[in-house]
Enzyme design. Structure first.
Site, PDB file in Angstrom:
ATOM      1  N   ASN A   8       0.861  -1.195   0.000  1.00 53.55           N
ATOM      2  CA  ASN A   8       0.000   0.000   0.000  1.00 53.55           C
ATOM      3  C   ASN A   8       0.894   1.241   0.000  1.00 53.55           C
ATOM      4  OD1 ASN A   8      -1.415   2.262   1.062  1.00 53.55           O
ATOM      5  ND2 ASN A   8      -3.059   0.905   1.741  1.00 53.55           N
ATOM      6  N   ASP A  10      -0.110   4.476  -0.111  1.00 61.16           N
ATOM      7  CA  ASP A  10      -0.829   5.706   0.275  1.00 61.16           C
ATOM      8  C   ASP A  10       0.077   6.750   0.930  1.00 61.16           C
ATOM      9  OD1 ASP A  10      -3.154   4.470  -0.488  1.00 61.16           O
ATOM     10  OD2 ASP A  10      -3.914   4.144   1.542  1.00 61.16           O
ATOM     11  N   HIS A  11       0.942   6.278   1.834  1.00 59.77           N
ATOM     12  CA  HIS A  11       1.637   7.268   2.660  1.00 59.77           C
ATOM     13  C   HIS A  11       2.852   7.887   1.984  1.00 59.77           C
ATOM     14  CE1 HIS A  11      -1.406   6.895   5.502  1.00 59.77           C
ATOM     15  NE2 HIS A  11      -1.237   5.592   5.613  1.00 59.77           N
ATOM     16  N   ARG A  19       3.617  18.851   1.258  1.00 54.02           N
ATOM     17  CA  ARG A  19       4.291  19.985   0.647  1.00 54.02           C
ATOM     18  C   ARG A  19       3.548  20.549  -0.553  1.00 54.02           C
ATOM     19  NH1 ARG A  19       9.708  21.694   1.065  1.00 54.02           N
ATOM     20  NH2 ARG A  19      10.056  21.891   3.284  1.00 54.02           N
ATOM     21  N   HIS A  44      -5.679   3.490  -1.406  1.00 49.29           N
ATOM     22  CA  HIS A  44      -6.994   3.852  -0.863  1.00 49.29           C
ATOM     23  C   HIS A  44      -7.309   5.283  -1.309  1.00 49.29           C
ATOM     24  CE1 HIS A  44      -9.587   4.244   3.087  1.00 49.29           C
ATOM     25  NE2 HIS A  44     -10.261   4.548   2.002  1.00 49.29           N
ATOM     26  N   ARG A  46      -9.301   8.115  -0.704  1.00 47.15           N
ATOM     27  CA  ARG A  46     -10.216   8.595   0.353  1.00 47.15           C
ATOM     28  C   ARG A  46     -11.083   9.732  -0.152  1.00 47.15           C
ATOM     29  NH1 ARG A  46     -10.318   8.007   5.801  1.00 47.15           N
ATOM     30  NH2 ARG A  46      -9.132   6.242   6.541  1.00 47.15           N
ATOM     31  N   ARG A  50      -6.813  12.792   1.067  1.00 47.34           N
ATOM     32  CA  ARG A  50      -5.690  13.227   1.916  1.00 47.34           C
ATOM     33  C   ARG A  50      -4.356  12.646   1.462  1.00 47.34           C
ATOM     34  NH1 ARG A  50      -7.292  10.091   7.449  1.00 47.34           N
ATOM     35  NH2 ARG A  50      -9.253  11.126   7.027  1.00 47.34           N
ATOM     36  N   HIS A  51      -4.396  11.531   0.738  1.00 47.03           N
ATOM     37  CA  HIS A  51      -3.117  11.019   0.218  1.00 47.03           C
ATOM     38  C   HIS A  51      -3.240  10.729  -1.285  1.00 47.03           C
ATOM     39  CE1 HIS A  51      -5.129   7.370   1.590  1.00 47.03           C
ATOM     40  NE2 HIS A  51      -4.797   7.545   2.851  1.00 47.03           N
ATOM     41  N   GLU A  71      -8.819   0.482  -2.837  1.00 45.68           N
ATOM     42  CA  GLU A  71      -9.679   0.496  -1.650  1.00 45.68           C
ATOM     43  C   GLU A  71     -10.595   1.720  -1.720  1.00 45.68           C
ATOM     44  OE1 GLU A  71      -6.382  -1.396   1.411  1.00 45.68           O
ATOM     45  OE2 GLU A  71      -7.071   0.659   1.672  1.00 45.68           O
ATOM     46  N   THR A 101      -6.976   6.557  10.371  1.00 39.91           N
ATOM     47  CA  THR A 101      -6.819   5.426   9.457  1.00 39.91           C
ATOM     48  C   THR A 101      -8.099   4.618   9.538  1.00 39.91           C
ATOM     49  OG1 THR A 101      -5.446   3.507   8.888  1.00 39.91           O
ATOM     50  CG2 THR A 101      -5.661   4.015  11.233  1.00 39.91           C
ATOM     51  N   THR A 102      -8.186   3.542   8.764  1.00 42.09           N
ATOM     52  CA  THR A 102      -9.428   2.765   8.728  1.00 42.09           C
ATOM     53  C   THR A 102      -9.597   2.013  10.042  1.00 42.09           C
ATOM     54  OG1 THR A 102      -8.986   2.518   6.379  1.00 42.09           O
ATOM     55  CG2 THR A 102     -10.762   1.191   7.295  1.00 42.09           C
ATOM     56  N   GLU A 152     -11.086  -9.452   3.502  1.00 41.23           N
ATOM     57  CA  GLU A 152      -9.802  -9.068   4.091  1.00 41.23           C
ATOM     58  C   GLU A 152     -10.034  -8.885   5.579  1.00 41.23           C
ATOM     59  OE1 GLU A 152      -7.274  -6.365   2.025  1.00 41.23           O
ATOM     60  OE2 GLU A 152      -6.301  -5.680   3.865  1.00 41.23           O
ATOM     61  N   HIS A 195      -3.489  -4.536   7.912  1.00 45.34           N
ATOM     62  CA  HIS A 195      -3.592  -3.299   8.693  1.00 45.34           C
ATOM     63  C   HIS A 195      -2.660  -3.352   9.893  1.00 45.34           C
ATOM     64  CE1 HIS A 195      -5.027   0.493  10.248  1.00 45.34           C
ATOM     65  NE2 HIS A 195      -5.595   0.665   9.080  1.00 45.34           N
ATOM     66  N   GLY A 196      -1.735  -2.406   9.901  1.00 49.74           N
ATOM     67  CA  GLY A 196      -0.851  -2.209  11.052  1.00 49.74           C
ATOM     68  C   GLY A 196       0.285  -3.206  11.172  1.00 49.74           C
ATOM     69  N   GLY A 217       1.177  -1.310   4.379  1.00 54.90           N
ATOM     70  CA  GLY A 217       1.562  -0.018   3.838  1.00 54.90           C
ATOM     71  C   GLY A 217       2.353   0.866   4.773  1.00 54.90           C
ATOM     72  N   HIS A 218       1.702   1.353   5.808  1.00 55.98           N
ATOM     73  CA  HIS A 218       2.298   2.410   6.630  1.00 55.98           C
ATOM     74  C   HIS A 218       3.681   2.028   7.150  1.00 55.98           C
ATOM     75  CE1 HIS A 218       2.730   4.926  10.338  1.00 55.98           C
ATOM     76  NE2 HIS A 218       2.490   5.835   9.423  1.00 55.98           N
TER      77      HIS A 218
HETATM   78  N1  PXP Z   1      -5.811  -3.284   4.202  1.00 56.15           N
HETATM   79  C1  PXP Z   1      -6.784  -2.349   4.181  1.00 56.15           C
HETATM   80  C2  PXP Z   1      -8.144  -2.751   3.752  1.00 56.15           C
HETATM   81  C3  PXP Z   1      -6.499  -1.016   4.517  1.00 56.15           C
HETATM   82  O1  PXP Z   1      -7.484  -0.093   4.493  1.00 56.15           O
HETATM   83  C4  PXP Z   1      -5.171  -0.665   4.841  1.00 56.15           C
HETATM   84  C5  PXP Z   1      -4.831   0.758   5.137  1.00 56.15           C
HETATM   85  O2  PXP Z   1      -5.173   1.562   4.068  1.00 56.15           O
HETATM   86  C6  PXP Z   1      -4.201  -1.672   4.836  1.00 56.15           C
HETATM   87  C7  PXP Z   1      -4.555  -2.977   4.539  1.00 56.15           C
HETATM   88  C8  PXP Z   1      -2.765  -1.386   5.148  1.00 56.15           C
HETATM   89  O3  PXP Z   1      -2.639  -0.961   6.465  1.00 56.15           O
HETATM   90  P1  PXP Z   1      -1.251  -0.355   6.966  1.00 56.15           P
HETATM   91  O4  PXP Z   1      -1.001   0.864   6.158  1.00 56.15           O
HETATM   92  O5  PXP Z   1      -1.478  -0.094   8.410  1.00 56.15           O
HETATM   93  O6  PXP Z   1      -0.208  -1.412   6.718  1.00 56.15           O
END
Ligand code: PXP
Length: 249
Positions: A8, A10-11, A19, A44, A46, A50-51, A71, A101-102, A152, A195-196, A217-218
């Site tokens: 992912n 996004d970040h 910036r 994702h 949004r 935001r990203h 997403e 976050t989600t 998921e 996630h996380g 992702g993050h």
């Molecule tokens: N899966 C889903 C459905 C998510 O919404 C996200 C965050 O956008 C992730 C996975 C990845 O989560 P993380 O960025 O915390 O790794």
């Protein structure tokens, strides 16, 4: 079978948007992730942008060689974008405007009537639909009833407990994820999770037999800073020194 890794990005866009300039480019990060072995790219879009931006999605569709997992929240605006983009996969996630976050999974059971239209439209358009839910039988049954081929499982609570060092709670949530994965697979659903997750917390999830894909992702974007900061600082120092040695004005 080793689970696929969806990266992912996004970040990367979060840093760019801080910036308001064109870099770092999330598409470039996606291409590098693919070169490093990512099996898919996740983004994702949004509601508040935001990203990731609409233009990023268009470029990701054009410029990456692996499946794109888009997403989205279950809204008409996002549905129209996903139908036009035709990503390989569409993951429906809950979205609250004020959240960072989600937080938590989709209420597939309580929102059946609302979600049915989105699942059907995306599937008919050729995207493989997944629903981002908690590892809970009611939610898994609801996802199955909605006709989504993939779920998921939200690993956020597990990851948070793990990070806080509360291994007892982490293990409890992990056990729910294991059971959810087994139950979902017994219904014929393909199981993903995410996630996380971090280097420290990924293995107990990756080892769950039924899980076919992890989306992360993050942490990866965060950790990439530490993988790269030494060389970019050295490069900048070299350029500054070179400027003086060459005497350019
Ligand atoms: N899966 C889903 C459905 C998510 O919404 C996200 C965050 O956008 C992730 C996975 C990845 O989560 P993380 O960025 O915390 O790794």
């Amino acid at each position: 079978m080793i689970p696929r890794l969806g990266v992912n990005i996004d970040h990367v866009a979060t840093i760019r948007n801080a910036r308001g300039v064109a870099y770092p480019d999330p598409v470039r990060a996606a291409q590098m992730a693919v070169a490093a072995g990512a099996d898919g790219i996740t983004a994702h879009l949004r509601e508040d942008r935001r990203h990731i931006s609409d233009a990023d999605i268009a470029r990701l569709r054009q410029e990456i060689s692996v499946p794109l997992n888009l997403e989205i929240a279950a809204t008409e605006e996002m549905l129209a974008i996903a139908l036009a983009a035709k990503p390989h996969a569409a993951c429906i996630v809950p979205e609250k405007r004020e959240e960072r976050t989600t937080e938590g999974g989709l209420d597939a059971a309580g929102q059946h009537n609302h979600l049915a239209h989105y699942v059907r439209a995306l599937q008919e358009n050729g995207s493989r639909v997944s629903l981002f839910i908690e590892a809970d039988r009611t939610q898994i049954d609801a996802a199955k009833a909605l006709g989504a081929p993939v779920i998921e499982l939200h690993t956020g609570a597990y990851a948070e407990h793990f990070f806080a060092g509360d291994m007892e709670q982490a293990e409890l949530v992990l056990q729910q994820i294991r059971e959810g994965a087994r139950y979902g697979a017994s219904l014929g659903l393909e199981i993903h999770a995410g996630h996380g997750l971090t280097f420290d917390s990924v293995k107990p999830v990756a080892v769950i037999e039924q899980i076919r894909e992890l989306n992360i992702g993050h942490f990866l974007v965060s950790e990439a800073i530490f993988g790269g900061i030494s060389s970019v600082v050295q490069q900048m120092k070299d350029l500054i020194a070179q400027a003086r040695a060459e005497g350019v004005s």
